[in-house]
Design a protein around this motif. Structure first.
Motif, mmCIF file in Angstrom:
data_model
loop_
_atom_site.group_PDB
_atom_site.id
_atom_site.type_symbol
_atom_site.label_atom_id
_atom_site.label_comp_id
_atom_site.label_asym_id
_atom_site.label_seq_id
_atom_site.Cartn_x
_atom_site.Cartn_y
_atom_site.Cartn_z
ATOM 1 N N ASP A 1 0.931 -1.468 0.067
ATOM 2 C CA ASP A 1 -0.016 0.398 0.073
ATOM 3 C C ASP A 1 0.869 1.350 -0.473
ATOM 4 O O ASP A 1 0.647 1.596 -0.742
ATOM 5 C CB ASP A 1 -0.626 0.110 1.047
ATOM 6 N N TYR A 2 1.581 1.136 0.724
ATOM 7 C CA TYR A 2 3.241 2.368 1.068
ATOM 8 C C TYR A 2 3.387 2.720 -0.213
ATOM 9 O O TYR A 2 3.513 3.977 -1.018
ATOM 10 C CB TYR A 2 4.069 2.383 1.551
ATOM 11 N N VAL A 3 3.860 1.675 -0.991
ATOM 12 C CA VAL A 3 4.883 1.837 -2.223
ATOM 13 C C VAL A 3 3.192 2.376 -3.525
ATOM 14 O O VAL A 3 3.374 3.516 -4.263
ATOM 15 C CB VAL A 3 4.786 0.356 -3.142
ATOM 16 N N LYS A 4 2.176 1.844 -3.410
ATOM 17 C CA LYS A 4 1.319 1.850 -4.486
ATOM 18 C C LYS A 4 0.764 3.489 -4.350
ATOM 19 O O LYS A 4 0.380 4.190 -4.665
ATOM 20 C CB LYS A 4 0.010 1.212 -4.252
ATOM 21 N N LYS A 5 0.551 3.780 -2.350
ATOM 22 C CA LYS A 5 -0.633 5.271 -2.497
ATOM 23 C C LYS A 5 0.961 6.334 -3.349
ATOM 24 O O LYS A 5 0.573 6.974 -3.277
ATOM 25 C CB LYS A 5 -0.545 5.436 -1.609
#
Ligand code: PA5
Length: 475
Positions: A45-49
């Motif tokens: 999620d961190y990378v996607k966000k």
């Protein structure tokens, strides 16, 4: 390439030999992977966000998608360079050199520079990533500077190594009456840095490419840092970017079982927590030899960090080691098999090599040799790869395999993006800043001080007053 062809060229990961089912008690339990599922999903999620965020140095995630104009410009420049120059030399270090070396070695003839002109089809190619005077002299001994295009690659324009090379080459060219912008291309920051200043002093005459703000050196192979040298070599850079985009798509799930990069990150993370401090990358392919060098920088500079985001001292990271199959079977594999249980070995296996190379029959009366005849070198290298992975598994050693159907632009793009994503996910799981490099900067500053750069007097004084070397410890 249509969908079917892409599927045939899909890079995948087999981690059976990491697991308890294969390795017994030395392996990772399903429950251990289950336990980090939440952390892995949060890293995903961190990378996607934060994809594409320049302020977080995550611009690299968008490089497969946002460079149409740049690619067109690079292809035009590359065609002109190929026509005009006999030699192409990259001056750069770290992230500004390891990518070009990797792509050159992976995708061009392994004896490219020695090929006759008509077979080579492009300029001879060199990457200078050191300040060893002997190497610089050796380069000057084999090129004709006035017939050479020099690509100076430095985001900061303040890296002593690259700027030393620039000064030496600029002097050589000037003495030969060459107008520098005719023979030099800069790849650098858009508006800051010393290469921009130099360009201004020439009235903006240099051809320049931008190393985007949000892309750090070690994540820069798929921006002009790597694309220009690759295009000059005649490498299909669109297919490389396409491969990266394809791997991005293959990694679009937060589930470890559906996302190869997240699976690798989770495996590395669990292994780290189980005390495995060494991360070996062992491609079974001379073409992929230098992907291990590129990866070592990516992994080491990204994950070797003193503190986490909360300021806790964590001294994170594992030590990357480069190894080459089968060569290092006769050098390192003894240690991997019987030494400390402190490693994870990642193999890169190739499905189909560029050629097969039949092994001639002969020595039938010598059983140790005769059995080889009638096979091919491709069969042999693949068998040795499989045998080594198997032997390590039997010895209870953690290993997994990245399968590459063949080495080409599309699969190299996939491989790079897989390893970049794996690094980004692992960094997020460790809760560290994956994109800075304070340790490298400290070394750069100490060099400035030692060579008397103004502004570094205090550091010089501090270094001079550091405890003197005690003769007791000198032999
Ligand atoms: O990954 C990094 O950021 C570093 O390895 C840099 O690429 C390297 O230090 C060279 O820096 P520059 O491009 O500013 O010359």
């Amino acid at each position: 390439m249509d969908c079917k062809d892409k599927e045939k060229m899909r890079v995948g990961v087999d981690f059976n030999y990491m697991m308890e089912k294969s390795l017994g008690e030395k392996g990772i339990k399903d429950s251990e992977l289950e336990a980090v599922k939440g952390k892995a999903a949060a890293a995903f999620d961190y990378v996607k966000k934060n994809r594409g965020r320049d302020d977080l140095f995550m611009g690299w995630t968008e490089l497969p998608y946002n460079q149409d104009e740049i690619v067109a410009d690079i292809l035009e420049t590359a065609a002109a360079v190929r026509k005009k120059f006999k030699y192409f030399v990259v001056l750069g270090i770290g992230g500004s050199a390891l990518g070009p070396i990797m792509a050159f070695n992976a995708l061009k003839h392994l004896r490219y520079n020695e090929l006759p002109d008509e077979k080579r089809g492009g300029p001879k190619f060199y990457v200078e990533d050191n300040v060893d005077p002997v190497r610089m002299q050796a380069l000057l001994d084999v090129i004709e500077p006035e017939k050479t295009c020099f690509n100076v690659i430095s985001k900061s324009g303040a890296t002593s190594e690259t700027m030393t090379q620039y000064l030496i080459i600029a002097d050589v060219l000037k003495k030969k009456g060459v107008n520098l912008p005719e023979n030099m291309i800069f790849t650098t920051d858009a508006s800051r840095g010393n290469l921009i200043k130099i360009d201004k002093s020439f009235g903006g005459a240099f051809k320049k490419y931008v190393l985007p703000d949000g892309v750090g050196g070690r994540f820069s192979e798929m921006c002009p840092v790597g694309l220009l040298p690759a295009a000059v070599l005649g490498i299909d850079i669109k297919a490389m970017l396409d491969g990266a985009a394809y791997m991005d798509k293959l990694c679009s799930s937060p589930e470890i079982s559906e996302n190869p990069a997240l699976a690798c990150a989770a495996l590395q993370y669990v292994s780290m927590n189980n005390g495995k401090n060494i991360n070996v990358l062992m491609p079974y392919s001379d073409n992929l030899k230098y992907i291990a060098d590129w990866y070592c920088q990516l992994w080491a500079e990204s994950l070797g960090k003193a503190v986490d985001y909360e300021g806790n001292t964590v001294n994170a990271g594992t030590t990357p080691v480069k190894s080459l199959g089968v060569t290092d079977q006769h050098s390192q594999v003894q240690l991997y098999t019987e030494g400390p249980y402190d490693k994870v070995i990642t193999f890169i296996s190739v499905g189909k090599y560029g050629c097969e190379m039949p092994i001639a029959h002969g020595c039938e009366d010598i059983p140790d040799v005769g059995f080889l005849g009638g096979h091919t070198m491709q069969e042999l290298i693949k068998a040795e790869n499989k045998a080594t992975a198997y032997a390590l598994m039997r010895a209870g050693r953690l290993n997994y395999t990245i399968n590459v159907p063949e080495v080409n632009e599309f699969t190299l793009g996939q491989l790079m993006f897989l390893l970049e994503l794996q690094t980004a996910y692992t960094g997020a799981m460790l809760n560290i800043n994956t994109y800075n490099q304070p340790g490298v900067e400290n070394g750069k500053k100490a060099t400035f001080a030692l060579l008397g750069k103004s502004g570094y007097e205090a550091q010089k004084a501090e270094m001079d007053s550091a405890p003197a070397l005690d003769n007791k410890y000198v032999v």
